[in-house]
Structure formats: C-alpha cells, structure tokens
Design a protein around this motif. Structure first.
Motif, PDB file in Angstrom:
ATOM      1  N   ALA A 120      60.502  59.010  70.962  1.00 27.85           N
ATOM      2  CA  ALA A 120      61.103  58.734  69.655  1.00 27.85           C
ATOM      3  C   ALA A 120      62.496  59.344  69.570  1.00 27.85           C
ATOM      4  N   LEU A 121      62.613  60.588  69.964  1.00 22.19           N
ATOM      5  CA  LEU A 121      63.906  61.265  69.911  1.00 22.19           C
ATOM      6  C   LEU A 121      64.900  60.647  70.883  1.00 22.19           C
ATOM      7  N   PHE A 122      64.413  60.225  72.034  1.00 23.47           N
ATOM      8  CA  PHE A 122      65.279  59.580  73.032  1.00 23.47           C
ATOM      9  C   PHE A 122      65.953  58.345  72.438  1.00 23.47           C
ATOM     10  N   TRP A 123      65.160  57.498  71.768  1.00 25.79           N
ATOM     11  CA  TRP A 123      65.710  56.260  71.218  1.00 25.79           C
ATOM     12  C   TRP A 123      66.503  56.513  69.948  1.00 25.79           C
ATOM     13  N   PHE A 124      66.072  57.487  69.136  1.00 30.84           N
ATOM     14  CA  PHE A 124      66.863  57.831  67.953  1.00 30.84           C
ATOM     15  C   PHE A 124      68.265  58.292  68.360  1.00 30.84           C
ATOM     16  N   GLU A 125      68.334  59.094  69.408  1.00 29.88           N
ATOM     17  CA  GLU A 125      69.635  59.613  69.821  1.00 29.88           C
ATOM     18  C   GLU A 125      70.531  58.493  70.340  1.00 29.88           C
ATOM     19  N   LYS A 126      69.954  57.568  71.089  1.00 28.57           N
ATOM     20  CA  LYS A 126      70.746  56.426  71.571  1.00 28.57           C
ATOM     21  C   LYS A 126      71.335  55.644  70.392  1.00 28.57           C
ATOM     22  N   ALA A 127      70.496  55.376  69.398  1.00 28.78           N
ATOM     23  CA  ALA A 127      70.961  54.616  68.237  1.00 28.78           C
ATOM     24  C   ALA A 127      71.957  55.423  67.413  1.00 28.78           C
ATOM     25  N   ALA A 128      71.683  56.714  67.254  1.00 32.50           N
ATOM     26  CA  ALA A 128      72.559  57.572  66.450  1.00 32.50           C
ATOM     27  C   ALA A 128      73.954  57.636  67.038  1.00 32.50           C
ATOM     28  N   ARG A 129      74.040  57.684  68.355  1.00 35.60           N
ATOM     29  CA  ARG A 129      75.352  57.768  69.002  1.00 35.60           C
ATOM     30  C   ARG A 129      76.101  56.443  68.942  1.00 35.60           C
ATOM     31  N   GLN A 130      75.393  55.375  68.569  1.00 36.40           N
ATOM     32  CA  GLN A 130      76.067  54.102  68.304  1.00 36.40           C
ATOM     33  C   GLN A 130      76.442  53.973  66.820  1.00 36.40           C
ATOM     34  N   GLY A 131      76.089  55.002  66.031  1.00 34.85           N
ATOM     35  CA  GLY A 131      76.472  54.996  64.627  1.00 34.85           C
ATOM     36  C   GLY A 131      75.413  54.516  63.662  1.00 34.85           C
ATOM     37  N   ASP A 132      74.158  54.371  64.107  1.00 37.42           N
ATOM     38  CA  ASP A 132      73.112  53.909  63.198  1.00 37.42           C
ATOM     39  C   ASP A 132      72.735  55.037  62.244  1.00 37.42           C
ATOM     40  N   ASP A 133      72.921  54.809  60.947  1.00 41.20           N
ATOM     41  CA  ASP A 133      72.727  55.884  59.974  1.00 41.20           C
ATOM     42  C   ASP A 133      71.272  56.308  59.829  1.00 41.20           C
ATOM     43  N   GLU A 134      70.327  55.380  59.998  1.00 39.13           N
ATOM     44  CA  GLU A 134      68.914  55.748  59.893  1.00 39.13           C
ATOM     45  C   GLU A 134      68.491  56.626  61.066  1.00 39.13           C
ATOM     46  N   ALA A 135      69.015  56.342  62.245  1.00 39.98           N
ATOM     47  CA  ALA A 135      68.711  57.176  63.411  1.00 39.98           C
ATOM     48  C   ALA A 135      69.323  58.559  63.251  1.00 39.98           C
ATOM     49  N   GLN A 136      70.531  58.602  62.707  1.00 39.46           N
ATOM     50  CA  GLN A 136      71.187  59.890  62.465  1.00 39.46           C
ATOM     51  C   GLN A 136      70.381  60.719  61.465  1.00 39.46           C
ATOM     52  N   LEU A 137      69.871  60.061  60.434  1.00 37.41           N
ATOM     53  CA  LEU A 137      69.022  60.741  59.453  1.00 37.41           C
ATOM     54  C   LEU A 137      67.752  61.263  60.114  1.00 37.41           C
ATOM     55  N   ALA A 138      67.156  60.455  60.978  1.00 37.26           N
ATOM     56  CA  ALA A 138      65.927  60.870  61.659  1.00 37.26           C
ATOM     57  C   ALA A 138      66.163  62.101  62.534  1.00 37.26           C
ATOM     58  N   LEU A 139      67.289  62.116  63.253  1.00 37.36           N
ATOM     59  CA  LEU A 139      67.597  63.274  64.094  1.00 37.36           C
ATOM     60  C   LEU A 139      67.843  64.513  63.242  1.00 37.36           C
ATOM     61  N   GLY A 140      68.550  64.336  62.140  1.00 35.86           N
ATOM     62  CA  GLY A 140      68.792  65.463  61.250  1.00 35.86           C
ATOM     63  C   GLY A 140      67.502  66.030  60.687  1.00 35.86           C
ATOM     64  N   THR A 141      66.610  65.136  60.287  1.00 40.99           N
ATOM     65  CA  THR A 141      65.323  65.567  59.741  1.00 40.99           C
ATOM     66  C   THR A 141      64.521  66.337  60.790  1.00 40.99           C
ATOM     67  N   HIS A 142      64.556  65.860  62.024  1.00 42.51           N
ATOM     68  CA  HIS A 142      63.845  66.551  63.108  1.00 42.51           C
ATOM     69  C   HIS A 142      64.425  67.947  63.335  1.00 42.51           C
ATOM     70  N   GLN A 143      65.749  68.014  63.353  1.00 35.61           N
ATOM     71  CA  GLN A 143      66.404  69.310  63.567  1.00 35.61           C
ATOM     72  C   GLN A 143      66.039  70.288  62.443  1.00 35.61           C
ATOM     73  N   GLU A 144      66.004  69.790  61.225  1.00 34.40           N
ATOM     74  CA  GLU A 144      65.733  70.676  60.089  1.00 34.40           C
ATOM     75  C   GLU A 144      64.255  71.049  59.989  1.00 34.40           C
ATOM     76  N   GLU A 145      63.378  70.054  60.045  1.00 32.71           N
ATOM     77  CA  GLU A 145      61.973  70.300  59.735  1.00 32.71           C
ATOM     78  C   GLU A 145      61.145  70.754  60.932  1.00 32.71           C
ATOM     79  N   VAL A 146      61.509  70.309  62.122  1.00 31.57           N
ATOM     80  CA  VAL A 146      60.719  70.661  63.304  1.00 31.57           C
ATOM     81  C   VAL A 146      61.337  71.834  64.057  1.00 31.57           C
ATOM     82  N   LEU A 147      62.642  71.776  64.273  1.00 27.02           N
ATOM     83  CA  LEU A 147      63.311  72.808  65.064  1.00 27.02           C
ATOM     84  C   LEU A 147      63.911  73.924  64.215  1.00 27.02           C
TER      85      LEU A 147
END
Length: 280
Positions: A120-147
């Motif tokens: 999940a994180l692998f694909w979120f990061e790929k999308a986020a680096r292309q500028g997808d705002d939902e993927a960027q939100l998902a990565l941020g949420t993971h960083q905040e809530e999990v890490l």
C-alpha cells in the motif's frame, strides 16, 4: 529551363499509403477519445451497462485511463473488488497516478487482494510523487498515526492541502496548532482550517473557532488577509497549474507579473519558480 520532375509510381503509392495510415491513426485517436468520454459520462450517470460497453474494449486494448475507470466501475458500481484490483494493477503498472492510489487503497484495506501495508505504501508513494493529493494525504496520515512522525506528515499534508484537499487542509491545520515536532503557527493553522471548513469539514470549523478565542486581533486580521490572498491568486490559476508534484502556487504581484519565487502570502517557502503561463 529544366523539366519538372514527375513522381514515380512507387513514390506515389508510398505517399498514398502514408496518407491512409495517417488518416487511420487520427481517426483511431478520435474514436478512443470519444469512447472514453462516453464511458466516463456513463459512469457518472450510473449507467453501468453502457460504461462497460464503452470502457472494456478500450481497456483491453491497453488504454490506461479506460483501465482505471473500468476498475472504478467494478469497485463502486458492481461491488467486485477482485476485478477492480486487476484493472487498477494494470493501469498502475503503466504509471497512472489515480490507479496507483486506488491500488494502494486496495492493499491497505484488503479489498480484492490480501492486505499488505508495505505494498500500500509503495503504491501511495508512487502516486504521491506524481502529485496525487489523495495519495499524499494517505502518506501523511500513515506518518502521523502509525509512525508518529509529525514533521514528515506535515510535508505530505502540505502538498495535498495546497491542491485543495480539504481533509489534508484540516489535518494540516491541526498539526500547525503545535503538535510534537511541529512548531505552533496559529495564523497558518487558521488559514488551512478555514479552507477546510469552507469545503464542508465541520470539525475544521469547530477547531478554527476555538483557535480564534486565543488569537490576538492583529493575528486574526493577518490570517484573514492571507486567506483572501490565497483565494484571489488561486482563482487566477488554472487547476492544472496550481501544483506540480507538491510545488506550491507562486505569488503573482499586483502588477500581474509572474516569475518571482514568493508564495501565496508567505504561507510556505517555495521550492520551484512559478509558471510563466500564470501571468495575467
């Protein structure tokens, strides 16, 4: 006076073949776009049968956008997560950012595939680096809530919030209230909470109102001015030029000249020059 050269029969045949191929290619492109547009319109009209008729042939022929939309048809219109995953995977492997985000969601939720946080994180990061705002939100949420890494979450929330994602704006506003690892910035927090509130996030409206109670009048005036500037500038910029891979919107001077490296009301330090095409 030299005689005018006459094309040989072979050259004339080659020219005719080239013209036919060119016309055929142009016609095929028009047909693909027409079919894709009709398929998308059918999805938006909840006409699943027509959507399948239009999108499936294009997807099977390798049209990436059709693959992504077909995945959404199976996911949301037919409740078939397995087939949805299959099409999201095909489109994601071809580089489609939205499909990569949907694939990440499939892995994160175990929809149509075994749950796999790493994938999940692998694909979120790929999308986020292309500028997808939902993927960027998902990565941020993971960083905040999990890490529990608020500083890293801040980066991804900012990139998503700058594209108008109201959930990211809300989460960013909360972090800027002074969570561990993030210095308190009341004015920026008020701006992002206000943007989220105006987009219908009720919790953001409540958080902003509470924040106001502790702000000085001068701070509140400055915050409202920044919000006004944000709206004024974003209204001048075409949606496709608002953000490029997380780069913030550039500042346009009162004279309408673009090219400096200031950001909207100093909300964020620019990482890239602004687009020359946004000058008015």
């Amino acid at each position: 006076m030299s005689a005018k050269s006459v094309p040989t029969p072979r050259i004339m045949i080659m020219r005719a073949i080239f013209s036919i191929l060119l016309l055929s290619t142009l016609f095929s492109v028009q047909v693909v776009h027409a079919g894709l547009d009709e398929g998308i319109a059918a999805v938006e009209a909840d006409d699943i049968e027509k959507a399948l008729v239009e999108l499936q042939p294009l997807a099977m022929a390798g049209q990436v956008q059709a693959m992504t939309w077909l995945g959404k048809v199976y996911a949301e219109g037919m409740d078939d997560p397995v087939k949805a995953f299959s099409w999201f995977l095909k489109a994601a492997q071809k580089g489609d950012a939205e499909a990569q985000t949907r694939l990440g969601e499939s892995y994160a939720e175990g929809m149509g595939v075994e749950q796999d946080e790493e994938q999940a994180l692998f694909w979120f990061e790929k999308a986020a680096r292309q500028g997808d705002d939902e993927a960027q939100l998902a990565l941020g949420t993971h960083q905040e809530e999990v890490l529990a890494d608020n500083a890293a979450a801040l980066v991804w929330y900012e990139r998503s919030a700058e594209q108008g994602n109201s959930d990211a704006q809300y989460r960013l506003g909360l972090l800027l209230l002074g969570e561990p690892g993030v210095p308190r910035q009341s004015i920026r927090a008020w701006v992002f909470l206000s943007l989220a509130a105006e987009d219908g996030v009720d919790e953001a409206s409540e958080a902003r109102d509470v924040l106001e109670l502790g702000m000085r009048q001068a701070e509140l005036v400055q915050a409202k001015q920044q919000l006004h500037e944000w709206k004024k500038i974003t209204s001048l910029i075409d949606d496709d030029l608002v953000v490029a891979h997380g780069a913030v919107i550039g500042h346009v001077s009162a004279a309408g000249q673009a090219g400096n490296t200031l950001c909207i009301c100093g909300i964020k330090a620019c990482r890239q020059p602004i687009f020359a095409s946004i000058a008015t």
